[in-house]
Design a protein around this motif. Structure first.
Motif, mmCIF file in Angstrom:
data_model
loop_
_atom_site.group_PDB
_atom_site.id
_atom_site.type_symbol
_atom_site.label_atom_id
_atom_site.label_comp_id
_atom_site.label_asym_id
_atom_site.label_seq_id
_atom_site.Cartn_x
_atom_site.Cartn_y
_atom_site.Cartn_z
ATOM 1 N N GLY A 16 12.036 -2.635 55.308
ATOM 2 C CA GLY A 16 13.425 -2.933 54.981
ATOM 3 C C GLY A 16 14.384 -1.916 55.571
ATOM 4 O O GLY A 16 15.456 -2.266 56.070
ATOM 5 N N CYS A 19 14.790 -2.564 59.255
ATOM 6 C CA CYS A 19 15.728 -3.668 59.485
ATOM 7 C C CYS A 19 17.172 -3.191 59.370
ATOM 8 O O CYS A 19 18.035 -3.602 60.152
ATOM 9 N N LEU A 20 17.453 -2.327 58.412
ATOM 10 C CA LEU A 20 18.807 -1.803 58.268
ATOM 11 C C LEU A 20 19.213 -0.908 59.442
ATOM 12 O O LEU A 20 20.362 -0.933 59.877
ATOM 13 N N THR A 35 17.067 -10.184 55.403
ATOM 14 C CA THR A 35 15.662 -9.791 55.506
ATOM 15 C C THR A 35 15.421 -8.423 54.891
ATOM 16 O O THR A 35 14.442 -8.230 54.163
ATOM 17 N N SER A 36 16.309 -7.481 55.158
ATOM 18 C CA SER A 36 16.130 -6.143 54.594
ATOM 19 C C SER A 36 16.279 -6.163 53.076
ATOM 20 O O SER A 36 15.541 -5.473 52.374
ATOM 21 N N GLU A 40 13.315 -5.005 50.599
ATOM 22 C CA GLU A 40 13.550 -3.923 49.641
ATOM 23 C C GLU A 40 13.229 -4.365 48.211
ATOM 24 O O GLU A 40 12.546 -3.661 47.471
#
Length: 55
Positions: A16, A19-20, A35-36, A40
């Protein structure tokens, strides 16, 4: 396999975060944020369930 399962929540949290970081520095797409968020939340829930409930 059980040693991998022990760290599944932490791995999901790190994915996660990745992704961020990708969202911040290269792509500004909303699907990365969704998605993140999903990674998370599922990582926290997996960590709690696997390490607190099953042990």
């Amino acid at each position: 396999m059980e040693s991998f399962l022990k760290y599944l929540g932490v791995i999901l949290l790190l994915l996660g975060v990745v992704c961020l970081v990708v969202y911040k520095y290269s792509l500004s797409e909303n699907w990365l944020l969704v998605t993140s968020m999903a990674l998370e939340v599922s990582g926290v829930l997996a960590y709690i369930f696997i390490n607190k409930v099953l042990r």
